[in-house]
Design an enzyme around this catalytic site. Structure first.
Site, short mmCIF file in Angstrom:
data_model
loop_
_atom_site.label_atom_id
_atom_site.label_comp_id
_atom_site.label_asym_id
_atom_site.label_seq_id
_atom_site.Cartn_x
_atom_site.Cartn_y
_atom_site.Cartn_z
N GLU A 143 0.85 -1.20 0.00
CA GLU A 143 0.00 0.00 0.00
C GLU A 143 0.88 1.25 0.00
O GLU A 143 2.08 1.15 0.29
CB GLU A 143 -0.89 0.00 1.26
CG GLU A 143 -1.84 -1.19 1.30
CD GLU A 143 -2.73 -1.20 2.54
OE1 GLU A 143 -2.69 -0.23 3.33
OE2 GLU A 143 -3.47 -2.18 2.70
N PRO A 144 0.30 2.42 -0.27
CA PRO A 144 1.14 3.63 -0.29
C PRO A 144 1.88 3.85 1.03
O PRO A 144 2.98 4.39 1.05
CB PRO A 144 0.11 4.76 -0.52
CG PRO A 144 -1.02 4.09 -1.23
CD PRO A 144 -1.08 2.69 -0.71
N GLY A 147 5.58 -1.10 2.55
CA GLY A 147 5.98 -2.14 1.60
C GLY A 147 6.48 -3.34 2.37
O GLY A 147 5.83 -4.38 2.47
N SER A 148 7.65 -3.16 3.02
CA SER A 148 8.25 -4.28 3.74
C SER A 148 7.44 -4.71 4.96
O SER A 148 7.34 -5.90 5.26
CB SER A 148 9.66 -3.89 4.21
OG SER A 148 10.48 -3.68 3.10
N THR A 174 1.64 -6.72 -9.45
CA THR A 174 2.08 -7.40 -10.68
C THR A 174 0.89 -8.10 -11.32
O THR A 174 0.13 -8.79 -10.63
CB THR A 174 3.18 -8.43 -10.33
OG1 THR A 174 4.29 -7.72 -9.78
CG2 THR A 174 3.63 -9.21 -11.55
N ASP A 260 5.93 -18.77 2.21
CA ASP A 260 6.76 -19.99 2.24
C ASP A 260 6.73 -20.69 0.88
O ASP A 260 7.66 -21.41 0.51
CB ASP A 260 6.26 -20.96 3.32
CG ASP A 260 6.32 -20.33 4.70
OD1 ASP A 260 7.02 -19.30 4.84
OD2 ASP A 260 5.70 -20.85 5.64
N ARG A 263 8.23 -17.44 -2.02
CA ARG A 263 9.63 -16.98 -2.00
C ARG A 263 10.57 -17.91 -2.75
O ARG A 263 11.41 -17.43 -3.54
CB ARG A 263 10.08 -16.73 -0.55
CG ARG A 263 9.51 -15.42 -0.06
CD ARG A 263 9.81 -15.07 1.36
NE ARG A 263 9.28 -13.73 1.63
CZ ARG A 263 8.99 -13.25 2.82
NH1 ARG A 263 9.15 -13.99 3.90
NH2 ARG A 263 8.53 -12.02 2.96
N GLU A 386 8.23 -9.69 -2.94
CA GLU A 386 8.07 -10.85 -2.04
C GLU A 386 9.09 -10.78 -0.89
O GLU A 386 9.53 -11.81 -0.38
CB GLU A 386 8.22 -12.19 -2.79
CG GLU A 386 7.13 -12.47 -3.79
CD GLU A 386 5.75 -12.62 -3.17
OE1 GLU A 386 4.90 -11.75 -3.46
OE2 GLU A 386 5.52 -13.56 -2.41
C1 LIG Z 1 7.91 -4.11 -10.22
C2 LIG Z 1 7.30 -4.36 -8.87
C3 LIG Z 1 6.35 -5.33 -8.73
C4 LIG Z 1 5.75 -5.55 -7.48
N1 LIG Z 1 4.76 -6.49 -7.37
C5 LIG Z 1 4.06 -6.57 -6.23
C6 LIG Z 1 2.91 -7.40 -6.12
O1 LIG Z 1 2.54 -8.13 -7.06
N2 LIG Z 1 2.19 -7.38 -4.98
C7 LIG Z 1 2.55 -6.60 -3.91
O2 LIG Z 1 1.85 -6.61 -2.90
N3 LIG Z 1 3.65 -5.83 -3.96
C8 LIG Z 1 4.40 -5.79 -5.08
N4 LIG Z 1 5.51 -4.97 -5.15
C9 LIG Z 1 5.91 -4.21 -3.98
C10 LIG Z 1 7.12 -4.81 -3.29
O3 LIG Z 1 6.77 -6.01 -2.65
C11 LIG Z 1 7.68 -3.75 -2.33
O4 LIG Z 1 8.25 -2.73 -3.12
C12 LIG Z 1 8.70 -4.33 -1.39
O5 LIG Z 1 8.07 -5.15 -0.45
C13 LIG Z 1 9.49 -3.24 -0.64
O6 LIG Z 1 8.63 -2.32 -0.09
P1 LIG Z 1 8.90 -0.74 -0.29
O7 LIG Z 1 9.09 -0.52 -1.75
O8 LIG Z 1 7.81 0.01 0.38
O9 LIG Z 1 10.25 -0.48 0.43
P2 LIG Z 1 10.48 -0.19 1.98
O10 LIG Z 1 9.79 -1.18 2.82
O11 LIG Z 1 10.19 1.26 2.25
O12 LIG Z 1 12.03 -0.44 2.08
C14 LIG Z 1 13.00 0.47 1.55
C15 LIG Z 1 14.38 -0.09 1.86
O13 LIG Z 1 14.54 -0.26 3.30
C16 LIG Z 1 14.85 -1.61 3.61
N5 LIG Z 1 14.22 -1.99 4.87
C17 LIG Z 1 12.91 -1.91 5.19
N6 LIG Z 1 12.68 -2.37 6.44
C18 LIG Z 1 13.88 -2.76 6.92
C19 LIG Z 1 14.33 -3.34 8.15
N7 LIG Z 1 13.48 -3.60 9.13
N8 LIG Z 1 15.65 -3.61 8.30
C20 LIG Z 1 16.53 -3.35 7.29
N9 LIG Z 1 16.16 -2.80 6.11
C21 LIG Z 1 14.87 -2.52 5.92
C22 LIG Z 1 14.32 -2.43 2.45
O14 LIG Z 1 14.98 -3.65 2.33
C23 LIG Z 1 14.59 -1.50 1.28
O15 LIG Z 1 15.91 -1.65 0.85
C24 LIG Z 1 6.15 -4.78 -6.36
C25 LIG Z 1 7.16 -3.81 -6.51
C26 LIG Z 1 7.73 -3.59 -7.73
C27 LIG Z 1 8.78 -2.52 -7.86
#
Ligand SMILES: Cc1cc2nc3c(=O)[nH]c(=O)nc-3n(C[C@H](O)[C@H](O)[C@H](O)COP(=O)(O)OP(=O)(O)OC[C@H]3O[C@@H](n4cnc5c(N)ncnc54)[C@H](O)[C@@H]3O)c2cc1C
Length: 409
Positions: A143-144, A147-148, A174, A260, A263, A386
């Site tokens: 969501e906006p 992500g993680s 995706t 599980d 990934r 993922e």
């Molecule tokens: C092309 C594309 C396709 C995608 N497809 C899907 C999909 O089909 N469904 C879906 O739900 N999502 C999808 N995503 C979203 C994707 O899963 C997220 O972008 C990803 O989970 C990372 O979230 P974020 O971009 O908000 O980064 P953030 O969570 O903001 O992270 C930014 C950076 O901080 C690091 N970080 C975050 N938390 C920690 C921590 N606790 N400790 C250390 N480092 C940390 C991360 O590793 C990353 O390097 C897609 C994204 C892209 C670009």
């Protein structure tokens, strides 16, 4: 002695997927890299083939729909007695690897093989499998606002009579425009935290669901990545996957179980792209007169050959880690640690190998004369979605050190 050869049955389906990759994907790989958002019409032929294979009980080609074995009950019983089942996860992994060797963006666009299909296969009840077994499902978690941190889901699902009413925004989905269904993560009660996060199957024609826009990306341009809006979106009550009960003890283990299965699949995609780059690099090095020997110590070889051998060793270990994670899933062994290990290793290996291949191939690698530069761009996402590299490492550390997510963040 450990026998690392694939069983005959798996080899046959992997070979079939490889043929699709070679004959359908590779010839159109550059075309759709240059035409982002154009629908790869060639995939319709594939969809028909996939449908035919699914009907005839043969394994599917692309593989993201893994999770449940298509083996007969007798086969399953026999292999379970021996304690060594190779089922839907292993087959899906090999197919994903082979098709990603062809083109990972196209692989992610194969109809009826979305990541949401793997989620359905992992957690759907038998009745739901009947209804959703043949859909094309994408997966909407992000969501906006996050992500993680998937525990931060803010999309809501409220029961109203016989329907769930969903409200929220999902980004980076995706196949979010092309899929027939979307598996949406939403909370049924924000006050209960992560335990209240459930997944819901939302049909494309559900009232209140719309595509807001498509993203422009660095790589996997053949794959559509959509922003989805859920505005009073109504779906049937029994489209919730797993139990609607909120079990605070169990946390959100139910929805997390999906990872599980998915990934190791994403790991396989990275391994497929890495193998493509290694093969291309080998032929470029060989043409340039660089010998790669398995009999001579690396220190006595050309520097490029030594780099190649180092990368090949990384590729092999990523491959074996992914096989282990899928094998554990097929044999009903808890594999969260191994799934994250395989994704972390493969995600990093994919980007390392593809970018190093560009470097070692020099100007040819950087140009569009080969697909090396494309694979360099495509592979990065496999270390992000993922669960990013850092998140996989965090999960591995928590599991090994016995720490909770509150203790190690
Ligand atoms: C092309 C594309 C396709 C995608 N497809 C899907 C999909 O089909 N469904 C879906 O739900 N999502 C999808 N995503 C979203 C994707 O899963 C997220 O972008 C990803 O989970 C990372 O979230 P974020 O971009 O908000 O980064 P953030 O969570 O903001 O992270 C930014 C950076 O901080 C690091 N970080 C975050 N938390 C920690 C921590 N606790 N400790 C250390 N480092 C940390 C991360 O590793 C990353 O390097 C897609 C994204 C892209 C670009």
């Amino acid at each position: 002695m450990i026998n690392l050869e694939l069983p005959k049955k798996l080899r046959a389906s992997a070979n079939q997927a490889h043929q699709v990759a070679q004959e359908i994907f590779r010839p159109i790989s550059r075309k759709y890299d240059l035409a982002e958002h154009d629908y790869p019409v060639e995939l319709d032929t594939m969809a028909a083939m996939v449908e035919g294979l699914a009907d005839s009980g043969t394994q599917k080609i692309g593989g993201a729909a893994g999770g449940r074995s298509d083996d007969s009950a007798a086969d399953r019983h026999a292999t379970e007695l021996l304690g060594n089942t190779n089922g839907g996860n292993m087959s899906a992994l090999l197919n994903a690897l082979e098709t990603s060797w062809g083109d990972v963006g196209l692989m992610l666009s194969i109809p009826y093989q979305g990541l949401g299909n793997a989620a359905i296969a992992a957690v759907a009840a038998d009745e739901q499998l009947k209804r959703f077994g043949k859909v094309w499902a994408s997966m909407a978690i992000t969501e906006p606002s996050f992500g993680s941190d998937s525990a931060a889901v803010s999309t809501t699902a409220v029961l109203d009579g016989d329907e769930w009413v969903l409200n929220g925004e999902k980004i980076f989905v995706t196949a979010g425009q092309r899929s027939t269904h979307i598996v949406v993560w939403a909370t049924v009660d924000k006050s209960l935290g992560r335990a209240a996060i459930k997944s819901f199957v939302v049909p494309r024609d559900a009232p209140g669901l719309s595509v807001a826009r498509l993203e422009h990306k660095l790589g996997i341009k053949a794959s559509d990545t959509a922003v989805l809006l859920l505005q009073d979106c109504r779906i049937p009550k029994d489209n919730i996957l797993g139990s609607p009960e909120v079990n605070v003890e169990k946390g959100f283990a139910g929805v997390m179980q999906t990872f599980d299965n998915t990934r190791p699949l994403v790991a396989a995609m990275a391994i497929g792209v890495a193998r493509a780059a290694l093969e291309e690099l080998r032929s470029i090095l060989t043409a340039a007169g660089v010998d790669i020997s398995y009999d001579v110590p690396v220190n006595n070889q050309h520097a490029a050959a030594a780099e190649f051998l180092r990368m090949e060793a990384d590729y092999e270990s990523a491959y074996l880690l992914a096989l282990r994670a899928a094998w554990m899933a097929d044999n009903k062994k808890p594999n969260s640690l191994e799934a994250s290990m395989s994704k972390a290793k493969a995600g990093r290996t994919g980007t390392d190998v593809t970018l190093k291949a560009v470097e070692l191939a020099g100007a040819i690698g950087y140009s569009q004369r080969t697909l090396l530069e494309k694979w360099g761009r495509d592979s990065k996402i496999l270390d992000i979605f993922e669960g990013t590299q850092q998140i996989q490492q965090l999960i591995v550390a928590r599991r090994i050190l016995g720490k909770t997510s509150a203790e190690l963040k």
